[in-house]
Design an enzyme around this catalytic site. Structure first.
Site, PDB file in Angstrom:
ATOM      1  CB  THR A 134      96.065  96.049  54.874  1.00 35.65           C
ATOM      2  OG1 THR A 134      95.121  96.506  53.923  1.00 35.65           O
ATOM      3  CG2 THR A 134      95.897  94.539  54.973  1.00 35.65           C
ATOM      4  CG  ASP A 135      91.936  99.576  54.193  1.00 38.33           C
ATOM      5  OD1 ASP A 135      92.676  98.839  53.511  1.00 38.33           O
ATOM      6  OD2 ASP A 135      91.411 100.619  53.734  1.00 38.33           O
ATOM      7  CD  GLU A 136      93.770  95.724  50.244  1.00 36.39           C
ATOM      8  OE1 GLU A 136      93.572  94.672  49.644  1.00 36.39           O
ATOM      9  OE2 GLU A 136      94.521  96.624  49.825  1.00 36.39           O
ATOM     10  CE1 TYR A 159      98.899  92.380  51.560  1.00 41.27           C
ATOM     11  CE2 TYR A 159      96.889  93.597  51.059  1.00 41.27           C
ATOM     12  CZ  TYR A 159      98.123  93.524  51.695  1.00 41.27           C
ATOM     13  OH  TYR A 159      98.579  94.579  52.451  1.00 41.27           O
ATOM     14  CE  LYS A 163      99.564  92.673  56.314  1.00 45.20           C
ATOM     15  NZ  LYS A 163     100.990  92.837  56.682  1.00 45.20           N
TER      16      LYS A 163
HETATM   17  P1  NAD Z   1     106.300  96.451  49.725  1.00 40.99           P
HETATM   18  O1  NAD Z   1     105.859  95.288  48.893  1.00 40.99           O
HETATM   19  O2  NAD Z   1     106.688  97.717  49.059  1.00 40.99           O
HETATM   20  O3  NAD Z   1     107.521  96.020  50.638  1.00 40.99           O
HETATM   21  C1  NAD Z   1     107.595  94.796  51.303  1.00 40.99           C
HETATM   22  C2  NAD Z   1     109.032  94.594  51.776  1.00 40.99           C
HETATM   23  O4  NAD Z   1     109.083  93.337  52.456  1.00 40.99           O
HETATM   24  C3  NAD Z   1     110.054  94.531  50.630  1.00 40.99           C
HETATM   25  O5  NAD Z   1     111.180  95.304  50.957  1.00 40.99           O
HETATM   26  C4  NAD Z   1     110.414  93.056  50.548  1.00 40.99           C
HETATM   27  O6  NAD Z   1     111.738  92.830  50.092  1.00 40.99           O
HETATM   28  C5  NAD Z   1     110.221  92.617  51.993  1.00 40.99           C
HETATM   29  N1  NAD Z   1     109.930  91.188  52.094  1.00 40.99           N
HETATM   30  C6  NAD Z   1     108.986  90.493  51.382  1.00 40.99           C
HETATM   31  N2  NAD Z   1     109.030  89.198  51.736  1.00 40.99           N
HETATM   32  C7  NAD Z   1     109.983  89.079  52.685  1.00 40.99           C
HETATM   33  C8  NAD Z   1     110.490  87.992  53.452  1.00 40.99           C
HETATM   34  N3  NAD Z   1     110.009  86.745  53.282  1.00 40.99           N
HETATM   35  N4  NAD Z   1     111.449  88.226  54.365  1.00 40.99           N
HETATM   36  C9  NAD Z   1     111.945  89.470  54.541  1.00 40.99           C
HETATM   37  N5  NAD Z   1     111.523  90.539  53.827  1.00 40.99           N
HETATM   38  C10 NAD Z   1     110.563  90.331  52.916  1.00 40.99           C
HETATM   39  O7  NAD Z   1     105.120  96.667  50.758  1.00 40.99           O
HETATM   40  P2  NAD Z   1     104.534  98.013  51.384  1.00 40.99           P
HETATM   41  O8  NAD Z   1     103.513  98.560  50.481  1.00 40.99           O
HETATM   42  O9  NAD Z   1     105.659  98.861  51.839  1.00 40.99           O
HETATM   43  O10 NAD Z   1     103.775  97.406  52.652  1.00 40.99           O
HETATM   44  C11 NAD Z   1     104.458  97.225  53.894  1.00 40.99           C
HETATM   45  C12 NAD Z   1     103.476  96.663  54.914  1.00 40.99           C
HETATM   46  O11 NAD Z   1     102.375  97.552  55.074  1.00 40.99           O
HETATM   47  C13 NAD Z   1     102.880  95.316  54.507  1.00 40.99           C
HETATM   48  O12 NAD Z   1     102.782  94.522  55.657  1.00 40.99           O
HETATM   49  C14 NAD Z   1     101.496  95.667  53.967  1.00 40.99           C
HETATM   50  O13 NAD Z   1     100.601  94.611  54.155  1.00 40.99           O
HETATM   51  C15 NAD Z   1     101.153  96.874  54.833  1.00 40.99           C
HETATM   52  N6  NAD Z   1     100.224  97.850  54.223  1.00 40.99           N
HETATM   53  C16 NAD Z   1     100.468  98.351  52.966  1.00 40.99           C
HETATM   54  C17 NAD Z   1      99.595  99.309  52.431  1.00 40.99           C
HETATM   55  C18 NAD Z   1      99.848  99.922  51.077  1.00 40.99           C
HETATM   56  O14 NAD Z   1      98.978 100.672  50.588  1.00 40.99           O
HETATM   57  N7  NAD Z   1     100.970  99.682  50.429  1.00 40.99           N
HETATM   58  C19 NAD Z   1      98.485  99.736  53.175  1.00 40.99           C
HETATM   59  C20 NAD Z   1      98.275  99.189  54.446  1.00 40.99           C
HETATM   60  C21 NAD Z   1      99.158  98.260  54.966  1.00 40.99           C
HETATM   61  P1  TYD Z   2      96.102  98.714  44.131  1.00 43.98           P
HETATM   62  O1  TYD Z   2      97.002  99.897  44.011  1.00 43.98           O
HETATM   63  O2  TYD Z   2      96.552  97.402  43.568  1.00 43.98           O
HETATM   64  O3  TYD Z   2      95.725  98.579  45.668  1.00 43.98           O
HETATM   65  P2  TYD Z   2      94.598  97.635  46.395  1.00 43.98           P
HETATM   66  O4  TYD Z   2      94.158  96.588  45.458  1.00 43.98           O
HETATM   67  O5  TYD Z   2      95.407  97.068  47.532  1.00 43.98           O
HETATM   68  O6  TYD Z   2      93.517  98.563  46.831  1.00 43.98           O
HETATM   69  O7  TYD Z   2      94.707  99.066  43.427  1.00 43.98           O
HETATM   70  C1  TYD Z   2      93.969 100.209  43.822  1.00 43.98           C
HETATM   71  C2  TYD Z   2      92.679 100.205  43.017  1.00 43.98           C
HETATM   72  O8  TYD Z   2      93.004 100.406  41.638  1.00 43.98           O
HETATM   73  C3  TYD Z   2      91.941  98.878  43.096  1.00 43.98           C
HETATM   74  O9  TYD Z   2      90.541  99.135  43.098  1.00 43.98           O
HETATM   75  C4  TYD Z   2      92.329  98.167  41.812  1.00 43.98           C
HETATM   76  C5  TYD Z   2      92.537  99.317  40.831  1.00 43.98           C
HETATM   77  N1  TYD Z   2      93.560  99.065  39.783  1.00 43.98           N
HETATM   78  C6  TYD Z   2      93.233  99.263  38.438  1.00 43.98           C
HETATM   79  O10 TYD Z   2      92.096  99.643  38.101  1.00 43.98           O
HETATM   80  N2  TYD Z   2      94.180  99.015  37.493  1.00 43.98           N
HETATM   81  C7  TYD Z   2      95.435  98.585  37.821  1.00 43.98           C
HETATM   82  O11 TYD Z   2      96.275  98.351  36.901  1.00 43.98           O
HETATM   83  C8  TYD Z   2      95.763  98.409  39.202  1.00 43.98           C
HETATM   84  C9  TYD Z   2      97.130  97.944  39.621  1.00 43.98           C
HETATM   85  C10 TYD Z   2      94.796  98.669  40.153  1.00 43.98           C
END
Ligand code: NAD
Ligand code: TYD
Length: 351
Positions: A134-136, A159, A163
């Site tokens: 992630t970019d975070e 988080y 990561k």
């Molecule tokens: P998500 O929370 O929707 O899905 C995570 C999946 O991992 C779920 O299916 C869960 O059951 C599985 N999981 C969790 N713990 C586990 C374990 N111990 N063993 C096996 N499986 C397990 O997450 P997402 O949003 O789809 O993110 C997927 C990946 O992409 C993550 O690594 C996250 O850090 C990265 N990512 C997410 C975003 C975003 O905006 N959502 C952006 C950049 C990177």
């Molecule tokens: P989120 O979707 O949790 O992603 P991330 O924290 O990984 O960027 O949140 C996106 C932005 O929205 C973040 O600045 C936090 C804000 N946010 C709210 O203002 N209210 C909410 O209920 C949630 C879940 C997020």
């Protein structure tokens, strides 16, 4: 059909993972795709009903922190490549329960790295460990500037710290054991099948139910949003054409302040739901800020653009409309994931 590659995708029942699994299963009939997922609250096999019977697809239920089990599946299947997405992924949950993030994101990644390394006895020809990040990990930006691949890591939430730690271990295995790897760091994703704890699906769900829209702080926090299917395409490109040992930033060239995004979402939802213009905006409620809230994320995605020719395929408004339509047409999915423990989570987080 001769199988050319056995690809293990972890976290394939989650939001991004399910889009990656679908893309690979459909696009590469000569690969066998193994989806390993523990099916936590975020994992949902309903995300994959359309491909669950495909001949080149196998689901394996299991936890990446379970060393014995992970070693055994590597021994049985001898995966050629891993695309590692399984993670605890929500910042707010990491603030309440940081240890769960260390377990899955750090220890789980280590268990996979060790299994990958021992499976091939350090002879890695044609093998790949692709770590999705992630970019975070870069921390926060001020009002200007962009994250590049050489920006120093400076994570602020449990988080992002977990990561960042897993990214470092992947790199370290590359340096120490010559393990072939690639990492990508992506901005905020949105789209169908996202669990309604993240901003966009949470607010869509609340608007449908006429519930408050809890905007943290003053709402002047900025994120760079990317449509999930565009992320899946970028992952496909990096998997096949990325240079070993490199990092690629992926972003939407699409920065929005939370409050502006929420207002746009309200406007689009009023139209889709045939509600009076301005009615959803009245649900906006400013609530207590998230501790350690990163002010701004913005990605410089020029490396993947120049080297691999990737760019987002949809505008934000198009992507949001597709996303809203999906949630409105998949009431059953939304009802299933918001029953039971979701109610407790919501109460704890927002009461
Ligand atoms: P998500 O929370 O929707 O899905 C995570 C999946 O991992 C779920 O299916 C869960 O059951 C599985 N999981 C969790 N713990 C586990 C374990 N111990 N063993 C096996 N499986 C397990 O997450 P997402 O949003 O789809 O993110 C997927 C990946 O992409 C993550 O690594 C996250 O850090 C990265 N990512 C997410 C975003 C975003 O905006 N959502 C952006 C950049 C990177
Ligand atoms: P989120 O979707 O949790 O992603 P991330 O924290 O990984 O960027 O949140 C996106 C932005 O929205 C973040 O600045 C936090 C804000 N946010 C709210 O203002 N209210 C909410 O209920 C949630 C879940 C997020």
């Amino acid at each position: 059909m001769v199988i050319k590659k056995k690809v293990l995708i972890t976290g394939g029942a989650g939001f991004i993972g399910s889009h990656v699994v679908r893309l690979f299963v459909n696009k590469y009939p000569d690969y066998h795709i193994y989806n390993l997922d523990a099916l936590t609250y975020a994992g949902n096999l309903e995300n994959l009903t359309d491909i669950e019977n495909a001949p080149n697809y196998t689901f394996i239920k299991g936890d990446i922190t379970d060393e014995k089990f992970i070693n055994s599946i590597f021994e049985t299947y001898k995966f050629d490549c891993v695309i590692h997405l399984a993670a605890e992924s929500h910042v707010d949950r990491s603030i309440k329960n940081p240890l769960a993030f260390v377990k899955t994101n750090v220890i789980g990644t280590m268990v996979l790295l060790n299994a990958f390394k021992s499976c091939w006895s350090e002879r890695f020809d044609g093998k790949l460990f692709y770590h999705i990040s992630t970019d975070e990990v870069y921390g926060t930006l001020g009002q200007t500037g962009l994250f590049t691949e050489s920006t120093s890591y400076d994570p602020n939430s449990p988080y992002s710290a977990s990561k960042a730690s897993s990214d470092h271990f992947v790199r370290a295995y590359g340096e120490t054991y010559n393990m072939p790897y690639v990492i990508s760091n992506c901005s905020n994703n949105y789209g169908q099948n996202q669990f309604p704890e993240k901003l966009i699906p949470l607010f869509i769900n609340n608007i449908i139910d006429h519930k408050d829209l809890p905007v943290y702080g003053d709402g002047n926090y900025t994120r760079d949003w990317l449509y999930v299917k565009d992320h899946a395409v970028a992952i496909d490109l990096i998997f096949h054409k990325g240079k070993l040992g490199e990092t690629y930033n992926i972003g939407g060239f699409n920065e929005w302040k939370n409050i502006d995004l929420v207002r746009l979402l309200c406007k689009l939802m009023d139209v889709k739901l045939n509600r009076e213009e301005g009615s959803s905006e009245q649900l906006i409620t400013f609530v207590k800020d998230r501790p350690g809230h990163d002010l701004r994320y913005a990605i410089d995605a020029s490396k993947i653009n120049k080297e691999l020719g990737w760019e987002p395929s949809v505008t934000f408004e198009e992507g949001l409309k597709k996303t809203i339509d999906w949630y409105l047409n998949n009431e059953h999915w939304l009802n299933n994931v918001t029953s039971g423990s979701y109610k407790l989570y919501y109460q704890n987080q927002y009461s």
